[in-house]
Design an enzyme around this catalytic site. Structure first.
Site, PDB file in Angstrom:
ATOM      1  N   HIS A  19       0.843  -1.419  -0.079  1.00 27.62           N
ATOM      2  CA  HIS A  19      -0.153  -0.011  -0.024  1.00 27.62           C
ATOM      3  C   HIS A  19       0.801   1.494  -0.075  1.00 27.62           C
ATOM      4  O   HIS A  19       0.450   2.401  -0.612  1.00 27.62           O
ATOM      5  CB  HIS A  19      -0.918  -0.159   1.163  1.00 27.62           C
ATOM      6  N   SER A 104      -6.742  -2.097  -0.441  1.00 23.38           N
ATOM      7  CA  SER A 104      -6.486  -1.269  -1.585  1.00 23.38           C
ATOM      8  C   SER A 104      -7.649  -0.662  -2.387  1.00 23.38           C
ATOM      9  O   SER A 104      -7.224   0.476  -2.450  1.00 23.38           O
ATOM     10  CB  SER A 104      -5.714  -2.207  -2.624  1.00 23.38           C
ATOM     11  N   GLU A 122     -13.442  -8.825  -7.804  1.00 25.59           N
ATOM     12  CA  GLU A 122     -13.255  -9.792  -6.950  1.00 25.59           C
ATOM     13  C   GLU A 122     -14.198 -11.128  -7.440  1.00 25.59           C
ATOM     14  O   GLU A 122     -15.271 -10.732  -7.957  1.00 25.59           O
ATOM     15  CB  GLU A 122     -13.643  -9.181  -5.622  1.00 25.59           C
ATOM     16  N   ASP A 171      -2.579  -8.215  -7.380  1.00 26.19           N
ATOM     17  CA  ASP A 171      -2.322  -8.523  -6.066  1.00 26.19           C
ATOM     18  C   ASP A 171      -3.143  -9.959  -5.704  1.00 26.19           C
ATOM     19  O   ASP A 171      -3.985 -10.210  -4.935  1.00 26.19           O
ATOM     20  CB  ASP A 171      -2.821  -7.579  -5.006  1.00 26.19           C
TER      21      ASP A 171
HETATM   22  N1  SAM Z   1      -5.826  -6.159  -2.917  1.00 28.18           N
HETATM   23  C1  SAM Z   1      -6.361  -6.300  -1.777  1.00 28.18           C
HETATM   24  C2  SAM Z   1      -5.623  -5.398  -0.812  1.00 28.18           C
HETATM   25  O1  SAM Z   1      -4.568  -4.707  -1.002  1.00 28.18           O
HETATM   26  O2  SAM Z   1      -6.478  -4.788   0.125  1.00 28.18           O
HETATM   27  C3  SAM Z   1      -6.176  -7.616  -1.127  1.00 28.18           C
HETATM   28  C4  SAM Z   1      -6.776  -8.851  -2.290  1.00 28.18           C
HETATM   29  S1  SAM Z   1      -6.250 -10.565  -1.580  1.00 28.18           S
HETATM   30  C5  SAM Z   1      -4.690 -10.819  -1.786  1.00 28.18           C
HETATM   31  C6  SAM Z   1      -6.524 -11.331  -3.301  1.00 28.18           C
HETATM   32  C7  SAM Z   1      -8.243 -11.353  -3.760  1.00 28.18           C
HETATM   33  O3  SAM Z   1      -8.346 -11.801  -4.752  1.00 28.18           O
HETATM   34  C8  SAM Z   1      -8.941 -12.298  -2.812  1.00 28.18           C
HETATM   35  O4  SAM Z   1     -10.101 -11.622  -2.172  1.00 28.18           O
HETATM   36  C9  SAM Z   1      -9.610 -13.170  -3.707  1.00 28.18           C
HETATM   37  O5  SAM Z   1     -10.835 -13.894  -3.601  1.00 28.18           O
HETATM   38  C10 SAM Z   1      -9.441 -12.773  -4.964  1.00 28.18           C
HETATM   39  N2  SAM Z   1      -9.400 -13.522  -6.316  1.00 28.18           N
HETATM   40  C11 SAM Z   1      -8.668 -14.692  -6.374  1.00 28.18           C
HETATM   41  N3  SAM Z   1      -8.574 -14.901  -7.662  1.00 28.18           N
HETATM   42  C12 SAM Z   1      -9.089 -13.931  -8.490  1.00 28.18           C
HETATM   43  C13 SAM Z   1      -9.457 -13.652  -9.897  1.00 28.18           C
HETATM   44  N4  SAM Z   1      -8.825 -14.621 -10.885  1.00 28.18           N
HETATM   45  N5  SAM Z   1     -10.246 -12.483 -10.302  1.00 28.18           N
HETATM   46  C14 SAM Z   1     -10.603 -11.544  -9.237  1.00 28.18           C
HETATM   47  N6  SAM Z   1     -10.128 -11.768  -8.064  1.00 28.18           N
HETATM   48  C15 SAM Z   1      -9.697 -12.898  -7.459  1.00 28.18           C
END
Ligand code: SAM
Length: 289
Positions: A19, A104, A122, A171
């Site tokens: 972040h 994020s 998501e 991410d």
């Molecule tokens: N970016 C967020 C933050 O910094 O606050 C954290 C995200 S977390 C590491 C990853 C998220 O991606 C999870 O909630 C998961 O359910 C989602 N996810 C996993 N595979 C995905 C995909 N192919 N497309 C979209 N979202 C996905």
């Protein structure tokens, strides 16, 4: 699939690195008045409670954001980007006590100017509902689109953005081992369509072969497309055999020229604030075309 919930990791050292860099990228790209499109390919729930739920169980924030706040409150010298990052976390904690951590989507939403747009992906069936609910509460909600779709396959369809000014945060949870392969394909496709975009890729620094190889794979893709890159890794401890995540990294393609200098100041502070023992260290490398 779908056992990953980001609330377990909210406010961890990995979130801090990701972040802090994200904020610098947005602020640099906003130096010009043209509209900016920001795509957050893996959004999570948007904002998290640190006092109850998953975060209270994992206690990862204790080694992350709580430790950093204590370090700053004790009067240690800090860096501008650390101050900016901490300021944005405080926006969500108006009573002074640290009870909430913005993910994020919320950090990005708070930074939007009226001309900017934010696109969030998501896939998790529960997280998407929470994310939609959380985004509706934001005063920037009209500038934000939320997609319950697989971002790896959908990213290319959004590129290049109409204004040709764009930032993409990638991410993944890497819960699916195939994510490493999907990431490479998505990056190849994205750079073919929008070579000048700024791409920020987070990864866990693990011994697992695919994770260890990720920075080199990204360097290869950036070099193939004749793009500059920056690689930063933050290791808070080196305790072999310990199951908790001890290090993570960010790989930036087309980084702003200001980022390296900024991180050269911020990373030693993060090591002092969050490091455990002599194994705490950082990596900061870049290549300019
Ligand atoms: N970016 C967020 C933050 O910094 O606050 C954290 C995200 S977390 C590491 C990853 C998220 O991606 C999870 O909630 C998961 O359910 C989602 N996810 C996993 N595979 C995905 C995909 N192919 N497309 C979209 N979202 C996905």
């Amino acid at each position: 699939m779908f056992s990953y919930r980001h609330a377990f990791h909210a406010g961890s050292h990995a979130d801090i690195l990701k972040h802090l860099i994200l904020i610098h990228l947005v602020e640099y790209l906003q130096e010009k008045p043209g509209a900016l499109t920001i795509i957050d390919t893996h959004a999570g729930a948007g904002i998290y409670s640190l006092k109850d739920g998953f975060a209270a169980v994992s206690k990862e924030a204790e080694g992350g954001i709580f430790k950093l706040f204590q370090f700053i409150e004790s009067g240690h010298p800090t860096a501008d980007s650390v101050k900016k990052y901490v300021g944005l976390i405080q926006v969500e904690n108006v009573e002074g006590e640290l009870v909430t951590y913005p993910g994020s989507p919320f950090i990005l939403a708070r930074l939007l100017r009226p001309q900017d747009r934010l696109k969030l992906f998501e896939l998790h069936p529960k997280e998407i509902d929470i994310l939609r609910h959380n985004v509706r509460e934001l005063k920037q909600a009209k500038q934000i689109d939320v997609y319950a779709e697989d971002s790896f396959s959908r990213l290319k369809g959004l590129l290049p953005p109409p204004s040709r000014r764009g930032l993409v945060l990638i991410d993944p949870s890497y819960e699916d081992k195939q994510d490493y392969r999907y990431l490479e394909t998505a990056m190849e496709e994205a750079l073919q369509r929008f070579a000048t975009g700024c791409y920020a890729i987070w990864y866990p620094a693990l011994a697992r072969r695919e994770a260890a190889a990720l920075p080199d794979r990204m360097k290869k893709i950036a070099t193939h497309h004749k793009r500059s890159w920056l690689h930063a890794e933050l290791r808070v401890e080196n305790a072999p055999g310990e199951r908790r995540l001890q290090a993570s990294g960010m790989f930036i393609i087309n980084p702003p020229w200001t980022l390296e200098k900024n991180l050269a100041q911020a990373l030693p502070i993060l090591i002092k604030a969050l490091g455990i023992g002599s194994g705490a260290q950082f990596v900061l490398k870049s290549f300019e075309v």
